[in-house]
Design an enzyme around this catalytic site. Structure first.
Site, PDB file in Angstrom:
ATOM      1  N   ASP A 101       7.681-121.838  92.845  1.00  0.00           N
ATOM      2  CA  ASP A 101       8.239-120.763  92.032  1.00  0.00           C
ATOM      3  C   ASP A 101       9.609-120.407  92.603  1.00  0.00           C
ATOM      4  O   ASP A 101       9.713-120.005  93.765  1.00  0.00           O
ATOM      5  CB  ASP A 101       7.303-119.546  92.089  1.00  0.00           C
ATOM      6  CG  ASP A 101       7.251-118.793  90.780  1.00  0.00           C
ATOM      7  OD1 ASP A 101       8.330-118.563  90.199  1.00  0.00           O
ATOM      8  OD2 ASP A 101       6.141-118.436  90.334  1.00  0.00           O
ATOM      9  N   ASP A 206      11.751-118.190  87.799  1.00  0.00           N
ATOM     10  CA  ASP A 206      11.462-116.813  87.402  1.00  0.00           C
ATOM     11  C   ASP A 206      12.654-116.195  86.676  1.00  0.00           C
ATOM     12  O   ASP A 206      13.795-116.306  87.136  1.00  0.00           O
ATOM     13  CB  ASP A 206      11.131-116.005  88.665  1.00  0.00           C
ATOM     14  CG  ASP A 206      10.646-114.611  88.371  1.00  0.00           C
ATOM     15  OD1 ASP A 206       9.579-114.480  87.749  1.00  0.00           O
ATOM     16  OD2 ASP A 206      11.332-113.649  88.766  1.00  0.00           O
ATOM     17  N   GLU A 264      11.389-119.317  82.976  1.00  0.00           N
ATOM     18  CA  GLU A 264      10.794-118.151  82.323  1.00  0.00           C
ATOM     19  C   GLU A 264      11.907-117.397  81.598  1.00  0.00           C
ATOM     20  O   GLU A 264      12.934-117.078  82.194  1.00  0.00           O
ATOM     21  CB  GLU A 264      10.132-117.246  83.359  1.00  0.00           C
ATOM     22  CG  GLU A 264       9.425-116.057  82.728  1.00  0.00           C
ATOM     23  CD  GLU A 264       9.057-114.975  83.738  1.00  0.00           C
ATOM     24  OE1 GLU A 264       8.113-114.216  83.456  1.00  0.00           O
ATOM     25  OE2 GLU A 264       9.713-114.884  84.800  1.00  0.00           O
ATOM     26  N   HIS A 339      -0.137-115.101  85.466  1.00  0.00           N
ATOM     27  CA  HIS A 339      -0.313-113.966  86.376  1.00  0.00           C
ATOM     28  C   HIS A 339       0.224-112.663  85.809  1.00  0.00           C
ATOM     29  O   HIS A 339      -0.021-111.596  86.378  1.00  0.00           O
ATOM     30  CB  HIS A 339       0.386-114.270  87.707  1.00  0.00           C
ATOM     31  CG  HIS A 339       1.878-114.396  87.566  1.00  0.00           C
ATOM     32  ND1 HIS A 339       2.466-115.471  86.933  1.00  0.00           N
ATOM     33  CD2 HIS A 339       2.895-113.586  87.940  1.00  0.00           C
ATOM     34  CE1 HIS A 339       3.776-115.314  86.928  1.00  0.00           C
ATOM     35  NE2 HIS A 339       4.065-114.180  87.534  1.00  0.00           N
ATOM     36  N   ASP A 340       0.967-112.731  84.695  1.00  0.00           N
ATOM     37  CA  ASP A 340       1.571-111.537  84.110  1.00  0.00           C
ATOM     38  C   ASP A 340       0.860-111.053  82.850  1.00  0.00           C
ATOM     39  O   ASP A 340       1.374-110.169  82.153  1.00  0.00           O
ATOM     40  CB  ASP A 340       3.043-111.804  83.766  1.00  0.00           C
ATOM     41  CG  ASP A 340       3.956-111.712  84.981  1.00  0.00           C
ATOM     42  OD1 ASP A 340       3.563-111.063  85.967  1.00  0.00           O
ATOM     43  OD2 ASP A 340       5.054-112.293  84.934  1.00  0.00           O
TER      44      ASP A 340
END
Length: 584
Positions: A101, A206, A264, A339-340
């Site tokens: 990440d 990210d 993302e 995870h969000d």
């Protein structure tokens, strides 16, 4: 050796691990790299090709590791660089790949870059971050503009040492890097090279579409008169230089290696904006995570609240993206959990005891029959669901949940003139939508804390672990886990499911999502009943005959089901049929 017709990452199944919640090998209550190493055979057996690790770098954990204080070291909670090397070796030995990440829109305020930057207005690293003086209005000093942080409050924090403010789109411990500074960009390329040299196979990036802000950082329009600070994504998402910078990243780093890359891209539903990151001729990224589907049940006020959604909306979104710019090389990232976001069986299926497994399997069919690189989130393969409404706000550890709760509570206290205000409606929403549901520890077996840890877990394990866990499901051919394993094999067996065109059937049906996928001489037919209750469909006119279709996957146990023109689908039933054309 001939070049394969498609890059390897297009047919890959990527499994996202949230390290803090995966498996704790040393009993300190937090998952770690040794725990991941212990489960590599589990992941290989499931059918995983690529493991994506959420951040494991050194971090104060203000936002669960998305606030990084050292990009080139592992946080001691998770292990050491040597542990990472052992993990990589175990992954590669099993024929899998490992992606990291990359969080480079912002750092931690404890990163050496920032501590140096804030030390003096004259420090060489001052312009590595975005510093501005405040503005004085009616004798009162205010932040430089009215931008609202994604996690509530002002997006600016005043530093008393120099009297200036730094920008933080997320929490105040996550100052934004100044990507307009070429030295900052070079430092990011060096971070990427560090991990690629060490053996990393790719990056999930990210909020990569936020790295370029609008010149002048203008005030955002006033849309919420109850708050001082306003949503400003029109000025910080997909900014004027973002493509220049990602193209430079491609030239400097990505183009030299065979990597998987996914960016993302929040705050963005406009297809043309997203396409610019992905189209091969632009030389930027392989694919992006956009959130049009994941926002389907979110009102504009907050993703932590819930609004009703209709199957017609879901069909329209999926259909549009499955067909979008295929001939130009656009490629999707297919996901319904991460995870969000809360658990998919609780959002898009039915997590009651009666329908949980059946609807989780139906959603697996929905995912594995779409074009794009497939992403599975830890626990999704077990049909893990949201934790119960009975849990209090103290169980919600996420900064987004805590900050939004505080904001609404303060607003209500002020409006009602009392301390004790009713908040149960917000807890109702959190029980359906909070990010926390994805972050409960993995449920490995029926022992205490689900086998996640021998210590005290950093976050409470969902109450249902005695009856819903990996050990129990692995031995059960009717389990959600066994179904995912079968489904991933079916996807790999039939290229039509990965590369085929997408033809929507029965557009107006309010209960059934049906489509065909056609590739070379193969046609696949997918039927999905998204609701409780039987559904009748007439395929005669829709596909011009059903002869030759063979049943390859379904979520109800029993023998394969032949295909008739008129089909009755059971509650949450999903089926896949494949027809091979006769080559004469």
């Amino acid at each position: 050796m001939p070049t394969p017709p498609h890059p390897w990452w297009k047919s890959a199944t990527v499994y996202q691990i949230y390290p803090a919640s995966f498996l704790d090998a040393n009993g300190d209550g937090t998952g770690d790299l040794a725990g991941i190493i212990a489960k590599l055979d589990y992941l290989k057996d499931l059918g995983v090709d690529v493991i994506w690790l959420s951040p494991i770098y050194r971090s104060p954990l203000a936002d669960m590791g998305y606030d990084i204080s050292d990009y080139e070291d592992i946080d001691s909670r998770y292990g050491t660089l040597e542990d990472w090397d052992r993990l990589l070796e175990g992954v590669h030995t099993r024929g899998m790949k490992l992606m990291m990440d990359l969080v480079v829109n912002h750092t931690s305020d404890e990163h050496a870059w920032f501590t140096t930057s804030k030390s003096s207005k004259n420090d060489p690293k001052r312009d590595w971050y975005i510093w501005r003086p405040g503005k004085v209005v009616d004798g009162v000093e205010l932040p430089p503009n009215n931008w609202k942080s994604v996690f509530q409050g002002s997006a600016w924090e005043r530093d008393p040492a120099t009297g200036e403010y730094y920008l933080h789109l997320y929490v105040s411990k996550q100052p934004d890097l100044n990507w307009d500074n070429p030295i900052v960009r070079s430092a990011v390329w060096d971070v990427m090279r560090f991990w690629v040299r060490r053996g990393c196979d790719g990056f999930r990036m990210d909020v990569i579409n936020l790295i370029s802000k609008t010149d002048g950082l203008p005030d955002a329009p006033l849309v919420d008169h109850a708050q001082n600070y306003q949503p400003a994504s029109m000025y910080f998402a997909n900014g004027p230089q973002v493509h220049k910078y990602i193209k430079q990243m491609h030239t400097e780093v990505l183009s030299h290696h065979d990597l998987i890359t996914v960016g993302e891209t929040p705050f963005t539903h406009e297809a043309s904006e997203l396409a610019a990151y992905v189209l091969p001729q632009n030389r930027e990224l392989n694919m992006v995570f956009h959130f049009e589907l994941m926002d389907i049940d979110s009102p504009s006020e907050s993703p932590l609240l819930r609004k009703p959604w209709a199957l017609a909306e879901l069909k329209a979104i999926v259909g549009r993206w499955q067909r979008f710019m295929r001939d130009d090389g656009f490629w999707n990232a297919v996901f319904i959990e991460n995870h969000d976001h809360a658990r998919s069986v609780s959002r898009f299926g039915n997590d009651s005891a009666q329908w949980r497994a059946i609807s989780a399997k139906m959603l697996a069919i929905f995912e594995i029959t779409q074009t794009g690189t497939l992403y599975v989130y830890q626990g999704q393969e077990l049909g893990l669901k949201n934790f119960p409404r009975t849990w209090g706000i103290e169980e919600y550890k996420d900064v987004a949940s805590q900050n939004y709760w505080s904001l609404i509570k303060e607003q209500r206290q002020k409006a009602q003139g009392k301390e004790d205000v009713e908040m149960s409606d917000l807890l109702d929403s959190f029980a359906q939508k909070a990010r926390d549901h994805a972050r409960t520890p993995m449920q490995w077996n029926a022992s205490v804390h689900g086998g996640f840890t021998t210590g005290t877990p950093w976050m409470r394990v969902n109450d249902d672990y005695p009856e819903c866990n990996a050990e129990q499901q692995i031995g059960d051919e009717t389990s959600v886990h066994a179904f995912w394993k079968r489904a991933l094999k079916v996807r790999k067996t039939h290229d039509a499911l990965i590369f085929g065109d997408f033809v929507m059937l029965l557009d107006a049906h309010e209960q059934v999502f049906a489509y065909t996928r056609n590739h070379e001489s193969t046609s696949a037919l997918v039927l999905l009943n998204f609701k409780e209750g039987k559904a009748e469909v007439d395929l005669g006119k829709a596909i011009g005959g059903v002869a030759g279709y063979a049943f390859v996957l379904g979520n109800y146990e029993g023998e394969g089901i032949g295909l008739e023109e008129k089909v009755t689908l059971r509650d949450y039933e999903g089926r896949v049929y494949v027809r091979e054309a006769l080559l004469i």
